[in-house]
Design a protein around this motif. Structure first.
Motif, PDB file in Angstrom:
ATOM      1  N   MET A  15     -10.098 -10.814   9.098  1.00 37.26           N
ATOM      2  CA  MET A  15      -8.736 -10.741   9.646  1.00 37.26           C
ATOM      3  C   MET A  15      -8.699  -9.906  10.919  1.00 37.26           C
ATOM      4  O   MET A  15      -9.465  -8.963  11.064  1.00 37.26           O
ATOM      5  N   ASP A  16      -7.791 -10.258  11.815  1.00 40.27           N
ATOM      6  CA  ASP A  16      -7.601  -9.433  13.007  1.00 40.27           C
ATOM      7  C   ASP A  16      -6.605  -8.308  12.751  1.00 40.27           C
ATOM      8  O   ASP A  16      -6.604  -7.313  13.478  1.00 40.27           O
ATOM      9  N   LEU A  17      -5.777  -8.439  11.728  1.00 40.69           N
ATOM     10  CA  LEU A  17      -4.849  -7.385  11.312  1.00 40.69           C
ATOM     11  C   LEU A  17      -4.979  -7.228   9.801  1.00 40.69           C
ATOM     12  O   LEU A  17      -4.809  -8.208   9.078  1.00 40.69           O
ATOM     13  N   PRO A  18      -5.253  -6.042   9.309  1.00 39.37           N
ATOM     14  CA  PRO A  18      -5.285  -5.885   7.852  1.00 39.37           C
ATOM     15  C   PRO A  18      -3.879  -6.057   7.279  1.00 39.37           C
ATOM     16  O   PRO A  18      -2.882  -5.878   7.989  1.00 39.37           O
ATOM     17  N   PRO A  19      -3.775  -6.407   5.998  1.00 36.69           N
ATOM     18  CA  PRO A  19      -2.445  -6.668   5.408  1.00 36.69           C
ATOM     19  C   PRO A  19      -1.439  -5.531   5.601  1.00 36.69           C
ATOM     20  O   PRO A  19      -0.254  -5.790   5.835  1.00 36.69           O
TER      21      PRO A  19
ATOM     22  N   THR B 193      -4.371 -10.475  -4.493  1.00 40.68           N
ATOM     23  CA  THR B 193      -4.917  -9.150  -4.795  1.00 40.68           C
ATOM     24  C   THR B 193      -4.033  -8.081  -4.172  1.00 40.68           C
ATOM     25  O   THR B 193      -3.720  -7.068  -4.804  1.00 40.68           O
ATOM     26  N   CYS B 194      -3.613  -8.291  -2.938  1.00 40.10           N
ATOM     27  CA  CYS B 194      -2.752  -7.322  -2.237  1.00 40.10           C
ATOM     28  C   CYS B 194      -1.436  -7.132  -2.981  1.00 40.10           C
ATOM     29  O   CYS B 194      -0.977  -6.000  -3.160  1.00 40.10           O
ATOM     30  N   THR B 195      -0.850  -8.238  -3.407  1.00 43.63           N
ATOM     31  CA  THR B 195       0.423  -8.178  -4.122  1.00 43.63           C
ATOM     32  C   THR B 195       0.266  -7.415  -5.434  1.00 43.63           C
ATOM     33  O   THR B 195       1.104  -6.590  -5.795  1.00 43.63           O
ATOM     34  N   THR B 196      -0.821  -7.678  -6.124  1.00 39.22           N
ATOM     35  CA  THR B 196      -1.075  -7.016  -7.403  1.00 39.22           C
ATOM     36  C   THR B 196      -1.288  -5.513  -7.226  1.00 39.22           C
ATOM     37  O   THR B 196      -0.862  -4.719  -8.051  1.00 39.22           O
ATOM     38  N   ARG B 197      -1.937  -5.129  -6.130  1.00 37.93           N
ATOM     39  CA  ARG B 197      -2.261  -3.721  -5.900  1.00 37.93           C
ATOM     40  C   ARG B 197      -1.106  -2.913  -5.313  1.00 37.93           C
ATOM     41  O   ARG B 197      -1.141  -1.690  -5.339  1.00 37.93           O
TER      42      ARG B 197
ATOM     43  N   VAL C 188      10.171  -5.930   2.592  1.00 42.43           N
ATOM     44  CA  VAL C 188       8.982  -5.138   2.923  1.00 42.43           C
ATOM     45  C   VAL C 188       9.338  -3.680   3.216  1.00 42.43           C
ATOM     46  O   VAL C 188       8.461  -2.881   3.534  1.00 42.43           O
ATOM     47  N   ASP C 189      10.616  -3.330   3.106  1.00 42.59           N
ATOM     48  CA  ASP C 189      11.056  -2.004   3.549  1.00 42.59           C
ATOM     49  C   ASP C 189      10.638  -0.856   2.635  1.00 42.59           C
ATOM     50  O   ASP C 189      10.818   0.301   2.991  1.00 42.59           O
ATOM     51  N   THR C 190      10.053  -1.127   1.494  1.00 43.11           N
ATOM     52  CA  THR C 190       9.599  -0.036   0.627  1.00 43.11           C
ATOM     53  C   THR C 190       8.142   0.335   0.876  1.00 43.11           C
ATOM     54  O   THR C 190       7.622   1.241   0.231  1.00 43.11           O
ATOM     55  N   CYS C 191       7.506  -0.340   1.810  1.00 44.69           N
ATOM     56  CA  CYS C 191       6.093  -0.047   2.112  1.00 44.69           C
ATOM     57  C   CYS C 191       5.965   1.354   2.711  1.00 44.69           C
ATOM     58  O   CYS C 191       6.679   1.699   3.649  1.00 44.69           O
ATOM     59  N   TYR C 192       5.079   2.162   2.155  1.00 46.54           N
ATOM     60  CA  TYR C 192       4.819   3.469   2.747  1.00 46.54           C
ATOM     61  C   TYR C 192       3.378   3.593   3.230  1.00 46.54           C
ATOM     62  O   TYR C 192       2.830   4.684   3.329  1.00 46.54           O
ATOM     63  N   GLN C 193       2.774   2.424   3.518  1.00 43.81           N
ATOM     64  CA  GLN C 193       1.468   2.362   4.184  1.00 43.81           C
ATOM     65  C   GLN C 193       0.360   3.088   3.404  1.00 43.81           C
ATOM     66  O   GLN C 193      -0.446   3.813   3.986  1.00 43.81           O
ATOM     67  N   CYS C 194       0.288   2.854   2.123  1.00 49.36           N
ATOM     68  CA  CYS C 194      -0.777   3.462   1.328  1.00 49.36           C
ATOM     69  C   CYS C 194      -2.109   2.738   1.538  1.00 49.36           C
ATOM     70  O   CYS C 194      -3.157   3.261   1.185  1.00 49.36           O
ATOM     71  N   ARG C 195      -2.051   1.502   2.050  1.00 50.88           N
ATOM     72  CA  ARG C 195      -3.220   0.680   2.393  1.00 50.88           C
ATOM     73  C   ARG C 195      -3.973   0.161   1.176  1.00 50.88           C
ATOM     74  O   ARG C 195      -5.099  -0.310   1.297  1.00 50.88           O
ATOM     75  N   LYS C 196      -3.377   0.215   0.000  1.00 50.49           N
ATOM     76  CA  LYS C 196      -4.045  -0.341  -1.170  1.00 50.49           C
ATOM     77  C   LYS C 196      -4.236  -1.848  -1.001  1.00 50.49           C
ATOM     78  O   LYS C 196      -5.218  -2.409  -1.468  1.00 50.49           O
ATOM     79  N   CYS C 197      -3.302  -2.494  -0.330  1.00 51.81           N
ATOM     80  CA  CYS C 197      -3.398  -3.939  -0.099  1.00 51.81           C
ATOM     81  C   CYS C 197      -4.635  -4.261   0.739  1.00 51.81           C
ATOM     82  O   CYS C 197      -5.432  -5.141   0.376  1.00 51.81           O
ATOM     83  N   SER C 198      -4.802  -3.538   1.818  1.00 48.37           N
ATOM     84  CA  SER C 198      -5.943  -3.805   2.716  1.00 48.37           C
ATOM     85  C   SER C 198      -7.265  -3.417   2.068  1.00 48.37           C
ATOM     86  O   SER C 198      -8.268  -4.107   2.236  1.00 48.37           O
TER      87      SER C 198
END
Length: 186
Positions: free
Chosen positions: A39-43, A72-76, A20-30
């Motif tokens: 959800m109580d926490l978005p992806p 969907t999150c994985t695809t995005r 998960v270390d390449t995540c730069y929080q673009c929020r496309k998943c959420s």
């Protein structure tokens, strides 16, 4: 010491092939998740907490149980992070560590699903899933008390009439033993 604990979750995910270390929080998943409203926490927050070592919060959250693994999150994800895989891994960890499950009905449905696959030799039978789920924890009694059973029986009969609910079990897979070995821990 605290620093190594903080990275342990991310390292365990990486060891499971779920870096998960390449995540730069673009929020496309959420932004693409069809179930984020429940959800109580978005992806994206789940991934952020995984990076920061928030294991206890993640294993206790509703999100991992609400996730339907639609991917969907994985695809995005522009960085190829298998977010749905992370959710599944966190569910497995929650069960293995005996964490309190905020959505016990979802957990029971997962167990009924896997139990049906195991029982049917690697194939899925919807009537068996529903039977296992309904019989678990006295749900059939609750349905009888609420008069919901009559409505569900009418739906089942309608499906049978239209041949949408097979009564015969699906044929067993050639690798049924391998499937049973994979599902042994469930």
């Amino acid at each position: 010491m605290a620093e190594s604990l903080a990275f342990a979750l991310a390292e365990n995910l990486a060891a499971a092939g779920l870096a998960v270390d390449t995540c730069y929080q673009c929020r496309k998943c959420s932004n693409g998740c069809p179930l984020v409203f429940a959800m109580d926490l978005p992806p994206d927050r789940v991934i952020r907490l995984a990076l920061l070592g928030g294991e206890a919060e993640l294993l206790a959250c509703r999100t991992i149980w609400v996730c339907s693994s639609c991917e969907t999150c994985t695809t995005r994800c522009p960085n190829g992070i298998d977010i749905a895989g992370v959710m599944d891994w966190l569910k497995e960890q929650a069960v293995a560590k005996g964490a309190a499950v905020p959505e016990p009905e979802v957990r029971d449905f997962h167990r009924a699903f896997l139990g049906a696959v195991k029982l049917m030799g690697g194939r899925l039978s919807e009537p068996v899933v529903m039977a296992l789920y309904t019989l678990k924890g006295g749900r059939w009694l609750t349905k009888l008390r609420r008069s919901a059973a009559a409505g569900e029986l009418a739906t089942a009969l309608g499906l049978l009439k239209r041949r949408r609910l097979p009564l015969t079990p699906p044929p067993r897979l050639g690798g049924a033993g391998e499937v049973a070995r994979i599902l042994r821990r469930w």
